[in-house]
Design a protein around this motif. Structure first.
Motif, PDB file in Angstrom:
ATOM      1  N   SER A   1       0.845  -1.188   0.000  1.00  0.00           N
ATOM      2  CA  SER A   1       0.000   0.000   0.000  1.00  0.00           C
ATOM      3  C   SER A   1       0.876   1.231   0.000  1.00  0.00           C
ATOM      4  N   PHE A   2       0.280   2.387  -0.271  1.00  0.00           N
ATOM      5  CA  PHE A   2       1.037   3.632  -0.234  1.00  0.00           C
ATOM      6  C   PHE A   2       0.380   4.601   0.742  1.00  0.00           C
ATOM      7  N   HIS A   3       1.215   5.444   1.356  1.00  0.00           N
ATOM      8  CA  HIS A   3       0.770   6.413   2.346  1.00  0.00           C
ATOM      9  C   HIS A   3       0.842   7.811   1.758  1.00  0.00           C
ATOM     10  N   THR A   4      -0.099   8.656   2.147  1.00  0.00           N
ATOM     11  CA  THR A   4      -0.099  10.055   1.740  1.00  0.00           C
ATOM     12  C   THR A   4       0.060  10.923   2.986  1.00  0.00           C
TER      13      THR A   4
ATOM     14  N   SER B   1      -3.774   3.753   1.183  1.00  0.00           N
ATOM     15  CA  SER B   1      -4.478   3.111   0.072  1.00  0.00           C
ATOM     16  C   SER B   1      -4.866   1.686   0.418  1.00  0.00           C
ATOM     17  N   GLY B   2      -5.696   1.086  -0.435  1.00  0.00           N
ATOM     18  CA  GLY B   2      -5.991  -0.326  -0.294  1.00  0.00           C
ATOM     19  C   GLY B   2      -4.763  -1.166  -0.577  1.00  0.00           C
ATOM     20  N   ALA B   3      -4.726  -2.353   0.006  1.00  0.00           N
ATOM     21  CA  ALA B   3      -3.581  -3.238  -0.175  1.00  0.00           C
ATOM     22  C   ALA B   3      -3.626  -3.906  -1.541  1.00  0.00           C
ATOM     23  N   HIS B   4      -2.518  -3.830  -2.278  1.00  0.00           N
ATOM     24  CA  HIS B   4      -2.425  -4.479  -3.580  1.00  0.00           C
ATOM     25  C   HIS B   4      -2.181  -5.978  -3.404  1.00  0.00           C
ATOM     26  N   HIS B   5      -2.401  -6.718  -4.471  1.00  0.00           N
ATOM     27  CA  HIS B   5      -2.201  -8.163  -4.407  1.00  0.00           C
ATOM     28  C   HIS B   5      -0.724  -8.529  -4.393  1.00  0.00           C
TER      29      HIS B   5
ATOM     30  N   THR C   1      -6.765  -2.948   5.566  1.00  0.00           N
ATOM     31  CA  THR C   1      -7.422  -4.242   5.411  1.00  0.00           C
ATOM     32  C   THR C   1      -8.043  -4.438   4.046  1.00  0.00           C
ATOM     33  N   ASP C   2      -8.139  -3.367   3.236  1.00  0.00           N
ATOM     34  CA  ASP C   2      -8.705  -3.482   1.890  1.00  0.00           C
ATOM     35  C   ASP C   2      -7.670  -4.035   0.934  1.00  0.00           C
ATOM     36  N   VAL C   3      -8.031  -5.045   0.154  1.00  0.00           N
ATOM     37  CA  VAL C   3      -7.100  -5.693  -0.751  1.00  0.00           C
ATOM     38  C   VAL C   3      -7.589  -5.536  -2.184  1.00  0.00           C
ATOM     39  N   VAL C   4      -6.690  -5.100  -3.060  1.00  0.00           N
ATOM     40  CA  VAL C   4      -6.997  -4.978  -4.484  1.00  0.00           C
ATOM     41  C   VAL C   4      -6.545  -6.254  -5.170  1.00  0.00           C
ATOM     42  N   THR C   5      -7.467  -6.988  -5.747  1.00  0.00           N
ATOM     43  CA  THR C   5      -7.136  -8.202  -6.473  1.00  0.00           C
ATOM     44  C   THR C   5      -7.442  -8.022  -7.946  1.00  0.00           C
ATOM     45  N   ALA C   6      -6.849  -8.900  -8.748  1.00  0.00           N
ATOM     46  CA  ALA C   6      -7.004  -8.772 -10.192  1.00  0.00           C
ATOM     47  C   ALA C   6      -8.427  -9.057 -10.639  1.00  0.00           C
TER      48      ALA C   6
END
Length: 910
Positions: free
Chosen positions: A46-49, A61-65, A667-672
């Motif tokens: 994830s990335f922080h702002t 941000s949401g967590a990437h896969h 806890t949010d995950v970005v999946t394909a």
């Protein structure tokens, strides 16, 4: 007895603490509405702002896969690449676009007007239309001849970009027609970074050999060269506030400031980071430089000194090396003390990242080290910390934290109140000059006055924390144990000191040693002791042994009361639950086990990707915090038993152990394959909005949708008086009933036609008589349905009940009650009308909208027509189906309500 499928029965991943940045370079954005620069850093998946004004964390941000490989940003979006996929985000956490097409991981991103340029590891260049997500153009280069490593857009060069390669060459490419404009011969060293200078046509090219080349792109001519002494150039940035200054970063963590006018070094910020300076950017029109590094830090430098040097203005950082030991501090469970291999002591807050603090790095001479701004490699910095102990009782009076160091007999003290290292170092005189003696076990009494330290030669010593004076020794001249002491503990009333050693014994000493210097009791164990862990409010001590088992010893009874066996590797840490009913243990076998002390059985077990090396239970029982090998963060796990009803039972540790991924910063995950739930829910855009996206700094009117998610239950926006009074309508009617019976109205003339004559007679000649036996006279167009009843019939034909529901929303409780009662007014159509109203209620429950209205309508309906429904089989059968949807909706809402009530009550108590 089986292991719970799918994860842990007790703990659920919550989030990770302590992550700030990694080796992915930072990006900056300026938001006009906020009048502030935003800094975006990568933290794994994830990335922080961060806001530049106070370095506060604005969004995650949401967590990437997969781990993020590169970042980019423009006025509209933040772009991330995770593996082969690219994402565009708005406002730091709203996913807007996804771009798929690369076959290899992407390592470079570059927004270019309405297009996004992406380059993967095989030097394939793909150009995307940002709004439509369509592939605009693509080309590919051979890594053997031109492996792309850097990208830059020259100012005033329309539709053109410059690409740098590992072979040292550069090319000028027109992306609109995908045509090669010019090839620069380049240099013999790989190009690491290309940056546009403040002058048109001039680009600064950073090389791996440490040279910075100023090249005129228009003339293909090198103007001059600079070279930094610390090797590879990792980043370049130019000041834009009318100062001819360039900053370059190095692999050693140094930042070099160059005077471009005189072509010489202006100043240096040595040891700006403890690792390479991968990200660096001057803020527009300000004397501010922001930098990031894989040492997990983000720093803001200001250049306001007369000599042009920079000083540290703000900092946000975590551990540069993985934590070695963590402990919750205090009774509220909101702060965690953490030590690591970088010899630093930090405080991490579980509620807000703003309260994270650093107590500094341990130094042999703190004042000298601070004055000269020594680096971590400096001889004054002490070796890595190995263990810590803290007690909050006297934190306002003197140092209340102690730590041990690898290979040292000295134990350092720290002050939680002053947030700094103390001036006292604990070391007995008899081993002062023995360099082979190492402190191996420490503890602080609950009164906060004394520290007890065990050493590898068997010595066990007690010190006064206020003065640092040595008070007494336990045991004889050769020590308390035959060999290293691995654990020490004191009971809550300072009457017994418990020590465990490699000699496979646990000894109980009087707190004030007697003259015969003999222990009160000795327990011989089957294996050597690894460490001791105790509970502050009872007499139980958990002893970890070398055979991977745990012995639970009662201090008062001086005997072993439980033996816990099951781990398949050396134990790393053990902690008690606040109510002392559980023991949670971790091991090198990568499992975390929860033991029920009364039954001596495992009630939960799960496996993590990286071995847990330290864990601690929150005093409130809310969280379990863990630290893992090769991981810079602290992982929080939520105790599910506080918020839901969970039945625990013994499980078979030989069964398949579930594997749980470590918590991320979100806890949010970005999946394909599943992006719908994370896409921003907006109204359908009109043509003007589709053709012109607005930047983040422009506010737009937001209209709440009818339903936020298909998984949630939505309440209506109506006042409570519209539906709450409906549940008590009978009581309201009873109270409003007049005290006196209504008076008979004055007789009014009844205007009916009469026939001529002396006697008054009515004329019925115009009325047609029915030949049937019925005594009722009805008109053939007459229906006993109200306006709502007619509307309900109409909606039932199409099974779209929104119009009827909206009609009910406009009525007051009395009108609604009358409408529901009159559904069975006409006995001929009573059953069909009741069933149609039940279908309306089913539609409301199934759509999960207007939940409280549906409950009020259903309650009134059953009160009015309950007897009719029971007598009619068709209605009774349909009621079972309605009940199924009712229970499903209420169960979801009940879980969310109970969870929120628990959280609110917990916050009230604290």
């Amino acid at each position: 007895m089986t292991v719970p499928q799918g994860g842990s029965a007790v703990f659920q991943p919550n989030r990770a603490l302590g992550f700030v940045s990694n080796d992915v370079p930072l990006v900056t954005r300026f938001i006009q509405r906020r009048r502030e620069h935003l800094i975006v850093t990568c933290a794994g998946r994830s990335f922080h702002t961060y806001g530049c004004s106070h370095f506060t964390l604005l969004s995650v941000s949401g967590a990437h896969h997969e781990d993020i490989t590169c970042l980019a940003a423009d006025t509209y979006h933040v772009y991330t690449a995770a593996g082969k996929e690219i994402y565009a985000w708005r406002r730091g956490n709203e996913l807007k676009h996804t771009y798929k097409g690369h076959k290899y991981p992407v390592h470079l991103l570059f927004p270019f007007g309405p297009n996004l340029i992406s380059i993967d590891e095989q030097s394939k260049i793909m150009i995307w239309d940002i709004k439509t997500e369509e592939l605009y153009s693509e080309t590919e280069y051979n890594n053997a001849t031109f492996q792309v490593t850097a990208i830059m857009h020259p100012t005033t060069y329309l539709d053109k970009i410059v690409l740098g390669s590992k072979q040292g060459k550069m090319i000028l490419l027109n992306i609109k027609v995908m045509k090669l404009i010019h090839t620069f011969e380049g240099w013999s060293s790989p190009i690491t970074v290309i940056e546009q200078s403040t002058a048109v046509d001039i680009a600064a090219v950073g090389l791996e050999n440490g040279k910075i080349i100023f090249h005129n792109l228009k003339l293909d001519q090198t103007l001059f060269e600079l070279e930094q002494d610390w090797g590879c150039v990792t980043s370049i940035s130019f000041r834009t506030d009318n100062q001819e200054i360039m900053a370059t970063g190095s692999m050693n963590g140094h930042i070099v400031l160059w005077d471009l006018k005189n072509r010489r070094v202006e100043n240096c910020i040595t040891n700006a980071h403890f690792s390479s300076v991968t990200g660096m950017k001057f803020l527009a029109n300000e004397p501010l430089l922001v930098s990031s590094s894989p040492d997990n830090s983000l720093k803001l430098w200001i250049f306001d000194a007369a000599d042009g040097g920079g000083r540290l203005l703000r900092i946000r950082e975590g551990h540069a090396e993985p934590p070695t030991s963590i402990r919750f501090y205090g009774e509220d469970g909101s702060n965690i003390l953490s030590i690591s291999g970088d010899s630093s002591l930090r405080i991490f807050n579980t509620k807000t990242e703003t309260f994270n603090k650093s107590l500094g790095r341990a130094s042999f001479n703190r004042k000298t080290s601070k004055k000269k701004a020594r680096a971590i490699e400096d001889p004054l910095i002490m070796p890595a910390m190995t263990a810590l102990a803290a007690e909050a009782a006297r934190e306002k009076d003197w140092d209340n934290i102690i730590t041990t160091h690898h290979g040292l007999g000295v134990v350092t003290t720290w002050s939680y109140n002053k947030l700094k290292m103390g001036s006292i170092k604990l070391l007995p005189e008899k081993i002062k000059y023995n360099l082979n003696v190492t402190a191996t076990a420490i503890t602080i009494t609950q009164c906060g006055n004394f520290a007890i330290i065990g050493y590898n030669n068997g010595y066990l010593e007690r010190f006064n924390l206020q003065s640092g004076a040595h008070r007494c020794s336990y045991g004889n001249e050769s020590g308390a144990h035959d060999g290293p002491i691995k654990g020490v503990n004191v009971d809550c009333i300072n009457s017994v000191v418990v020590s465990g050693g490699r000699d496979a014994t646990v000894k109980f000493w009087p707190f004030k040693p007697n003259k015969d210097i003999q222990p009160k009791a000795v327990i011989a164990l089957k294996e050597s002791v690894e460490f001791l862990r105790s509970h502050t409010e009872n007499s139980l001590v958990a002893v970890a042994l070398q055979d991977f088992s745990i012995c639970v010893i009662d201090i008062d009874m001086h005997r072993v009361v439980r033996i816990l066996e099951g781990h398949r590797g050396p134990l790393t840490d053990v902690t008690f639950s606040p109510d002392s009913r559980w023991i949670v243990s971790s091991s090198i076998d990568r499992t975390i086990r929860v033991w029920d002390i009364p039954s001596a059985q495992v009630i939960d077990i799960f496996q993590v990707p990286e071995a847990c090396i330290s864990l601690t239970f929150s005093p409130t029982g809310e969280f379990l915090a863990t630290a893992h090998t090769c991981n810079l963060g602290i992982m929080l796990w939520t105790n599910k038993t506080l918020y839901s009803q969970i039945t625990l039972k013994s499980i078979d540790s030989e069964s398949n152990i579930p594997s749980i991924p470590l918590p991320g910063t979100t806890t949010d995950v970005v999946t394909a394959g599943d992006l719908e739930d994370l896409m921003v829910i907006d109204e359908e855009p009109n043509e003007e909005e589709q053709n012109d996206e607005k930047p983040d700094d422009e506010e737009t009117d937001y209209k709440s949708p009818n339903c936020l998610s298909k998984k949630l239950v939505t309440l209506s926006a109506l006042p409570s008086s519209r539906w709450l009074n409906l549940l008590n309508i009978s009581e309201i009617k009873r109270r409003n009933k007049p005290k006196e019976p209504p008076k008979k109205p004055v007789a009014a003339p009844f205007f009916l036609p009469t026939s001529a004559g002396l006697q008054v007679q009515f004329d019925f000649s115009g009325i047609e008589k029915d030949d049937s036996q019925s005594k009722l006279l009805t008109h053939h167009d007459f229906k006993s349905l109200t306006v709502f009843g007619c509307l309900l019939e109409k909606c039932a034909l199409t099974e779209e009940y929104n119009e009827a529901i909206n009609k009910l929303k406009l009525m007051n409780p009395s009108e609604i009650n009358v409408e529901i009662e009159t559904l069975s007014f006409d006995m001929i159509i009573a059953v069909p009308m009741l069933k149609k109203f039940m279908k309306l209620l089913k539609h409301m429950l199934k759509s999960k909208q207007d939940f409280e209205l549906a409950q009020a309508y259903l309650s009134t309906f059953l009160k009015c027509h309950g007897a009719t429904i029971v007598e009619n089989k068709e209605l009774a059968d349909y009621l079972h189906e309605l009940k199924r949807y009712q229970i499903k909706s209420w169960k979801k809402l009940r879980e969310e309500l109970f969870y929120n009530l628990c959280v609110v009550e917990h916050l009230k108590r604290n």
